[in-house]
Design an enzyme around this catalytic site. Structure first.
Site, PDB file in Angstrom:
ATOM      1  N   ASP A   1      73.999   7.354   6.455  1.00  0.00           N
ATOM      2  CA  ASP A   1      73.289   8.629   6.346  1.00  0.00           C
ATOM      3  C   ASP A   1      72.780   9.121   7.699  1.00  0.00           C
ATOM      4  O   ASP A   1      72.451   8.319   8.570  1.00  0.00           O
ATOM      5  CB  ASP A   1      72.109   8.445   5.371  1.00  0.00           C
TER       6      ASP A   1
ATOM      7  N   ASN B   1      78.797  14.709  -3.313  1.00  0.00           N
ATOM      8  CA  ASN B   1      79.093  15.349  -2.014  1.00  0.00           C
ATOM      9  C   ASN B   1      80.053  16.540  -2.114  1.00  0.00           C
ATOM     10  O   ASN B   1      80.201  17.303  -1.153  1.00  0.00           O
ATOM     11  CB  ASN B   1      79.646  14.324  -1.005  1.00  0.00           C
TER      12      ASN B   1
HETATM   13  C1  FPP Z   1      75.804  11.274   5.141  1.00  0.00           C
HETATM   14  O1  FPP Z   1      75.215  11.975   6.214  1.00  0.00           O
HETATM   15  C2  FPP Z   1      77.216  11.076   5.409  1.00  0.00           C
HETATM   16  C3  FPP Z   1      78.245  11.464   4.606  1.00  0.00           C
HETATM   17  C4  FPP Z   1      78.046  12.182   3.330  1.00  0.00           C
HETATM   18  C5  FPP Z   1      79.653  11.233   4.995  1.00  0.00           C
HETATM   19  C6  FPP Z   1      79.949   9.904   5.622  1.00  0.00           C
HETATM   20  C7  FPP Z   1      81.276  10.001   6.211  1.00  0.00           C
HETATM   21  C8  FPP Z   1      81.645   9.424   7.373  1.00  0.00           C
HETATM   22  C9  FPP Z   1      80.787   8.534   8.180  1.00  0.00           C
HETATM   23  C10 FPP Z   1      82.980   9.739   7.936  1.00  0.00           C
HETATM   24  C11 FPP Z   1      84.135   9.122   7.255  1.00  0.00           C
HETATM   25  C12 FPP Z   1      84.030   7.670   7.093  1.00  0.00           C
HETATM   26  C13 FPP Z   1      84.942   6.765   7.452  1.00  0.00           C
HETATM   27  C14 FPP Z   1      84.719   5.369   7.039  1.00  0.00           C
HETATM   28  C15 FPP Z   1      86.128   7.082   8.269  1.00  0.00           C
HETATM   29  P1  FPP Z   1      74.669  13.456   5.944  1.00  0.00           P
HETATM   30  O2  FPP Z   1      75.778  14.418   6.210  1.00  0.00           O
HETATM   31  O3  FPP Z   1      74.084  13.518   4.582  1.00  0.00           O
HETATM   32  O4  FPP Z   1      73.571  13.584   7.049  1.00  0.00           O
HETATM   33  P2  FPP Z   1      72.192  14.398   6.930  1.00  0.00           P
HETATM   34  O5  FPP Z   1      71.394  13.732   5.842  1.00  0.00           O
HETATM   35  O6  FPP Z   1      71.595  14.210   8.274  1.00  0.00           O
HETATM   36  O7  FPP Z   1      72.559  15.817   6.630  1.00  0.00           O
END
Ligand code: FPP
Length: 243
Positions: free
Chosen positions: A25, A73
């Site tokens: 996150d 998501n």
């Molecule tokens: C949460 O941060 C992250 C996600 C919903 C996506 C995670 C995806 C990756 C790390 C990329 C793909 C993964 C691999 C293994 C290649 P957020 O967007 O909710 O952050 P925020 O809370 O700061 O908005």
């Protein structure tokens, strides 16, 4: 046996968990702080994932499970969803090339039906290659939701019961209907970025997991940060409801 120094400067034994699960996150906030698009945060997050997976393997863990995309998501802007899917395709392609050489098994946990045919094909290929391998296993939770996993398991069990394939149900038997069948529960769940909740991640499997929270945003999560989480885990006393 590995050791770490406690606050009093004394050496304590480092207990390496068998299974760590991580909620990756904070990618969006990381990007915003830098005036970058959220997608840049996900790209940086994917790099961190690569680094941390390597570290986990080198430390001798058996399983690493990461939350890459939840059933919720899809509510994000389509461009962001598309960027995450592209990153996942890129990563899976790379994994297919390297997993045999590096000895990494890779499984996807989640409902693959709504994913692109390309992504589904890559996921199936990684599962096939993984079956031939032994050792460290990465579970990528993709279109995953803990409640969704339980509801699906209940439906499958009900079908099997109706067909006379199974009898009564107990906890162990139910576990066999989950995506995580055959995988031990996570010993330690890490959530970076300052949020103090599980957000529908491994809700059945986390019953006795130790939880570790840090304010560091996922793209900034370092190997040293992982070591700190494992040190904190080493200090915990796990009683599983006993004394
Ligand atoms: C949460 O941060 C992250 C996600 C919903 C996506 C995670 C995806 C990756 C790390 C990329 C793909 C993964 C691999 C293994 C290649 P957020 O967007 O909710 O952050 P925020 O809370 O700061 O908005």
């Amino acid at each position: 046996m590995k050791f770490f120094k406690n606050k009093a400067g004394r050496a304590e034994e480092l207990r390496i968990p068998r299974h760590i699960a991580i909620i990756m996150d904070g990618n969006g906030r990381w990007a915003k702080k830098r005036g970058l698009p959220r997608t840049a945060g996900h790209a940086a997050g994917a790099e961190t994932f690569r680094k941390i997976a390597t570290r986990c393997k080198n430390l001798g863990l058996e399983y690493l499970t990461v939350y890459a995309f939840s059933t919720e998501n899809w509510k994000r802007p389509p461009e962001e969803v598309a960027a995450i899917m592209t990153l996942l395709e890129k990563y899976l392609l790379e994994a297919i090339e390297k997993m045999e050489k590096e000895g990494i098994r890779l499984f996807i946990m989640g409902d693959m039906a709504p994913l692109s045919p390309r992504l589904r094909e890559l996921a199936e290929l990684t599962a096939e290659i993984s079956k031939k391998l032994e050792g460290f296993q990465v579970n990528l939770c993709l279109n995953y939701g803990g409640r969704d996993e339980i509801v699906r398991a209940v439906r499958k069990y009900a079908q099997d019961y109706k067909s006379g394939l199974v009898g009564g149900l107990d906890e162990e038997g139910f576990g066999r209907y989950l995506y995580s069948a055959g995988i031990p529960d996570p010993d330690l769940i890490i959530r970076p970025s300052g949020e103090l909740r599980l957000s529908n991640f491994l809700i059945w499997q986390s019953a006795y997991s130790e939880l570790y929270f840090t304010d560091v945003l996922w793209p900034d999560f370092s190997e040293a940060e992982l070591d700190r989480a494992i040190e904190a885990y080493s200090r915990r006393e796990r009683r599983f409801g006993g004394t």
